[in-house]
Design a protein around this motif. Structure first.
Motif, mmCIF file in Angstrom:
data_model
loop_
_atom_site.group_PDB
_atom_site.id
_atom_site.type_symbol
_atom_site.label_atom_id
_atom_site.label_comp_id
_atom_site.label_asym_id
_atom_site.label_seq_id
_atom_site.Cartn_x
_atom_site.Cartn_y
_atom_site.Cartn_z
ATOM 1 N N VAL A 136 0.999 -1.215 -0.007
ATOM 2 C CA VAL A 136 -0.255 0.234 -0.035
ATOM 3 C C VAL A 136 0.981 1.343 0.285
ATOM 4 O O VAL A 136 0.899 2.054 -0.567
ATOM 5 N N VAL A 137 1.886 1.170 0.731
ATOM 6 C CA VAL A 137 2.933 2.159 0.976
ATOM 7 C C VAL A 137 3.743 2.740 -0.289
ATOM 8 O O VAL A 137 3.550 3.750 -0.712
ATOM 9 N N VAL A 138 3.698 1.338 -0.567
ATOM 10 C CA VAL A 138 4.774 1.876 -2.209
ATOM 11 C C VAL A 138 4.218 2.453 -3.260
ATOM 12 O O VAL A 138 4.864 3.497 -3.816
ATOM 13 N N VAL A 139 2.761 2.529 -3.567
ATOM 14 C CA VAL A 139 1.330 2.989 -4.359
ATOM 15 C C VAL A 139 1.511 4.191 -4.463
ATOM 16 O O VAL A 139 1.488 4.832 -5.086
ATOM 17 N N LEU A 140 1.086 4.472 -2.950
ATOM 18 C CA LEU A 140 0.761 5.552 -2.518
ATOM 19 C C LEU A 140 2.008 7.290 -2.301
ATOM 20 O O LEU A 140 2.530 7.548 -2.891
ATOM 21 N N ASN A 141 3.872 5.955 -2.171
ATOM 22 C CA ASN A 141 4.693 7.098 -1.765
ATOM 23 C C ASN A 141 5.245 7.317 -3.748
ATOM 24 O O ASN A 141 5.288 8.785 -4.341
ATOM 25 N N TYR A 142 5.075 6.176 -4.368
ATOM 26 C CA TYR A 142 5.036 6.814 -6.148
ATOM 27 C C TYR A 142 3.653 8.057 -6.713
ATOM 28 O O TYR A 142 4.530 8.571 -7.115
ATOM 29 N N VAL A 143 2.899 7.894 -6.204
ATOM 30 C CA VAL A 143 1.861 8.860 -6.657
ATOM 31 C C VAL A 143 2.562 10.299 -6.668
ATOM 32 O O VAL A 143 2.359 11.339 -6.928
#
Length: 152
Positions: A136-143
């Motif tokens: 979840v965090v990796v996806v949010l961080n990319y955005v």
């Protein structure tokens, strides 16, 4: 004049990897983000394990220490290779760094809530919950990185 070739560009010139150059050229940023996101994931998981399991630190405290180490690693790799967001002055660098860390604080809160709910309240396995939270965090961080910190 184009950008200077880095180690990843030179690797794609190796005989066995040349066939993938068109894909790499088109999706370079996303591929490097996935690569360094994977390494950041490993840094986060290993340091969490070290502090939580080996040192016996509480899950939330171990996650905070793990987060700090992983974010520093991610900032350096993201600004140098993924988004190529080089700065010319110290104030520009510090501004970029503070935005990056600020965005990561937001996802730290999300991750801490996930860990609190699933480990502390529901008693689920800490390593499995940590791994799922990292996705979840990796996806949010990319955005956040793409749209706010390293835009342009």
């Amino acid at each position: 004049m184009g950008r200077k070739k880095d180690i990843f560009d030179r690797m794609m010139e190796l005989p066995g990897l040349r066939a993938f150059q068109p894909i790499y050229g088109k999706y370079r940023e996303a591929l490097l983000y996935i690569f360094f996101g994977g390494l950041t994931f490993l840094v986060s998981i290993v340091t969490f394990w070290l502090f939580h399991i080996v040192v016996q630190m509480g899950a939330l405290a171990a996650n905070a220490v793990s987060w700090a180490i992983a974010v520093l690693f991610a900032f350096l790799t993201n600004r140098i290779w993924v988004f190529e967001a080089h700065t010319k002055t110290v104030p520009e660098f510090l501004s970029q760094m503070w935005k990056f860390f600020g965005g990561r604080v937001a996802t730290l809160v999300v991750e801490e809530v996930i860990l609190f709910l699933f480990i502390t309240k529901l008693g689920m396995g800490s390593m499995a919950v940590k791994a799922a939270a990292q996705v979840v965090v990796v996806v949010l961080n990319y955005v956040i990185s793409k749209l706010v910190i390293f835009k342009g």
